[in-house]
Design an enzyme around this catalytic site. Sequence first.
Site, mmCIF file in Angstrom:
data_model
loop_
_atom_site.group_PDB
_atom_site.id
_atom_site.type_symbol
_atom_site.label_atom_id
_atom_site.label_comp_id
_atom_site.label_asym_id
_atom_site.label_seq_id
_atom_site.Cartn_x
_atom_site.Cartn_y
_atom_site.Cartn_z
ATOM 1 N N ASP A 31 50.557 50.715 35.688
ATOM 2 C CA ASP A 31 49.984 49.411 35.310
ATOM 3 C C ASP A 31 50.965 48.325 35.757
ATOM 4 O O ASP A 31 52.157 48.391 35.434
ATOM 5 C CB ASP A 31 49.772 49.376 33.783
ATOM 6 C CG ASP A 31 49.190 48.043 33.294
ATOM 7 O OD1 ASP A 31 49.222 47.053 34.051
ATOM 8 O OD2 ASP A 31 48.716 48.008 32.137
ATOM 9 N N ARG A 64 53.957 54.552 29.130
ATOM 10 C CA ARG A 64 54.355 55.699 28.318
ATOM 11 C C ARG A 64 54.240 56.956 29.163
ATOM 12 O O ARG A 64 53.558 56.949 30.191
ATOM 13 C CB ARG A 64 53.408 55.858 27.111
ATOM 14 C CG ARG A 64 53.580 54.846 26.043
ATOM 15 C CD ARG A 64 52.557 55.035 24.938
ATOM 16 N NE ARG A 64 51.320 54.328 25.236
ATOM 17 C CZ ARG A 64 50.153 54.570 24.632
ATOM 18 N NH1 ARG A 64 50.061 55.526 23.717
ATOM 19 N NH2 ARG A 64 49.083 53.882 24.941
ATOM 20 N N HIS A 79 48.635 39.618 33.571
ATOM 21 C CA HIS A 79 49.124 40.491 34.645
ATOM 22 C C HIS A 79 49.733 39.689 35.792
ATOM 23 O O HIS A 79 50.646 40.172 36.462
ATOM 24 C CB HIS A 79 48.013 41.441 35.130
ATOM 25 C CG HIS A 79 47.773 42.561 34.164
ATOM 26 N ND1 HIS A 79 46.832 42.471 33.168
ATOM 27 C CD2 HIS A 79 48.392 43.758 34.016
ATOM 28 C CE1 HIS A 79 46.885 43.589 32.442
ATOM 29 N NE2 HIS A 79 47.819 44.381 32.939
ATOM 30 N N ASP A 109 44.103 38.617 35.767
ATOM 31 C CA ASP A 109 44.213 37.770 34.580
ATOM 32 C C ASP A 109 45.602 37.152 34.580
ATOM 33 O O ASP A 109 46.471 37.563 35.357
ATOM 34 C CB ASP A 109 43.932 38.548 33.282
ATOM 35 C CG ASP A 109 44.878 39.711 33.081
ATOM 36 O OD1 ASP A 109 46.066 39.453 32.863
ATOM 37 O OD2 ASP A 109 44.437 40.886 33.168
ATOM 38 N N HIS A 127 57.480 53.412 24.126
ATOM 39 C CA HIS A 127 56.520 52.566 24.841
ATOM 40 C C HIS A 127 57.275 51.449 25.557
ATOM 41 O O HIS A 127 58.220 50.865 24.993
ATOM 42 C CB HIS A 127 55.549 52.003 23.796
ATOM 43 C CG HIS A 127 54.536 51.053 24.319
ATOM 44 N ND1 HIS A 127 54.856 49.753 24.684
ATOM 45 C CD2 HIS A 127 53.211 51.207 24.555
ATOM 46 C CE1 HIS A 127 53.762 49.152 25.112
ATOM 47 N NE2 HIS A 127 52.764 50.002 25.052
ATOM 48 N N LYS A 187 50.873 58.409 31.153
ATOM 49 C CA LYS A 187 49.858 57.353 31.259
ATOM 50 C C LYS A 187 49.752 56.902 32.714
ATOM 51 O O LYS A 187 50.533 57.305 33.570
ATOM 52 C CB LYS A 187 50.254 56.163 30.369
ATOM 53 C CG LYS A 187 50.225 56.487 28.887
ATOM 54 C CD LYS A 187 48.831 56.477 28.307
ATOM 55 C CE LYS A 187 48.354 55.060 28.093
ATOM 56 N NZ LYS A 187 47.019 54.989 27.499
ATOM 57 N N CYS A 244 51.677 45.373 34.794
ATOM 58 C CA CYS A 244 52.474 44.586 33.835
ATOM 59 C C CYS A 244 53.778 45.288 33.466
ATOM 60 O O CYS A 244 54.749 44.625 33.100
ATOM 61 C CB CYS A 244 51.663 44.221 32.593
ATOM 62 S SG CYS A 244 51.140 45.601 31.589
ATOM 63 N N TYR A 245 53.801 46.630 33.563
ATOM 64 C CA TYR A 245 55.050 47.346 33.261
ATOM 65 C C TYR A 245 56.089 47.156 34.356
ATOM 66 O O TYR A 245 57.239 47.587 34.206
ATOM 67 C CB TYR A 245 54.777 48.823 32.981
ATOM 68 C CG TYR A 245 54.036 48.978 31.688
ATOM 69 C CD1 TYR A 245 54.664 48.693 30.483
ATOM 70 C CD2 TYR A 245 52.690 49.332 31.655
ATOM 71 C CE1 TYR A 245 53.975 48.770 29.289
ATOM 72 C CE2 TYR A 245 51.995 49.401 30.467
ATOM 73 C CZ TYR A 245 52.646 49.123 29.286
ATOM 74 O OH TYR A 245 51.970 49.183 28.102
ATOM 75 N N ASP A 296 46.402 44.786 36.918
ATOM 76 C CA ASP A 296 46.927 46.065 36.427
ATOM 77 C C ASP A 296 46.988 47.104 37.557
ATOM 78 O O ASP A 296 48.054 47.612 37.914
ATOM 79 C CB ASP A 296 45.975 46.458 35.264
ATOM 80 C CG ASP A 296 46.031 47.894 34.828
ATOM 81 O OD1 ASP A 296 46.614 48.727 35.521
ATOM 82 O OD2 ASP A 296 45.443 48.197 33.757
#
Length: 416
Positions: free
Chosen positions: A279, A273, A344, A341, A230, A276, A281-282, A334
Amino acid sequence: MDGEQTPLRCSHECHCVEMFVDDGVESVTSVEQVSGGADYCSILTRLSFTFRPTLLREQHYQYLKKGLRHLSDAYECLDASRPWLCFWILHSLELLEEAIAPAVASDVCQFLLSCQSPTGGFAGGPGQHAHLAPTYAAVNALCIIGTEEAYNVIDREKLLDFLWSVKQPDGSFRMHIGGEVDVRSAYCAASVASLTNILTPKLFEDTTNWILSCQNWEGGLSGVPGLEAHGGYTFCGTAALVILGKEHMLDIKALLRWVVSRQMRFEGGFQGRCNKLVDGCYSFWQAGLLPLLHRALFKEGESELSRQRWMFEQQALQEYILLCCQNPTGGLLDKPGKSRDFYHTCYCLSGLSIAQHFGNMELHHEMILGSEENRLAPTHPVYNICPEKVARALQHFHRLSVSEAGRPARSAEHQS
Ligand SMILES: [Zn+2]
């Protein structure tokens, strides 16, 4: 700038070839991936032809500035994460190179002081129990402020007591007394201990081996040994090992292969991951690994390393963040369709900074997509605060002594 001369990747005709193929196996995620992909396709096509990718600086600044003083009811659920809100907002502001007014900075210091537990470490809010995650966030926030008042908030002796109270015999750490063990805690502990100069070999005895046992067959790291790799856990484990000077003990090539495969071929952003969705934030949790791996391979004498680029598609990530992750009224998110937010906002901007800046203090190469106005300040890939704030904190705390006498006797396993 490289970015201005290069046409947008997502405006190439061949870009749609990269859209997701489910190989005839339908799942909840594959259905979302296909419909999301079509949405991004229309967003990217529309935006890339009509706009130059532009960082909405002023809107983000206003959103962040307001958040530091007032939060809507929607943030009630983060009542146990209040130091995090301080960190997310202050770090976003430093990336935007917006100064924090001295009175506001002082108020944040006083607030974080009220979150410090009488037994050491910081809690999610005043009167709550100490926890490693808000401890990490509070120490980072105070180092960003970087004033004597900010540094003096941290009770280092008691912080060391708190770290010992959550240390486990196998080298891992609990997030709080009686709480869960996972690799986040090792990173939070190593980060705050190194910044404040209370890191001792004894405190982190066996931690390296415990973190190494989280690297699985995929190449990435899981939260605890035996689970799925992850992005967030992989960053935490790798950054903790960098702090401990043991990153070479990982299977670096397997980790590199895993993380570069997490950058989405079509969207340009990262997934957390395998299989998935993308996103924002990654953009930090995954892309932030590339500077750590670059450095690790450099130290091993790897001769094929670039001296201009990280080993991911920096332009594609900047396109994803600038075209798909900005709320037009400020704040980042995201993916299209999600709301903004502060979490993020912080990690999209942190990832954008990583994608814009290659190198370190000595060797530096920028690749800014769009105009120079899009340029953010660099971020330190281990601590995720600006490098000069890391240097200043280290300088400040290294003047103070670190004492280890008697500490192990107070650790959790001896208490219970
Ligand atoms: Zn996210």
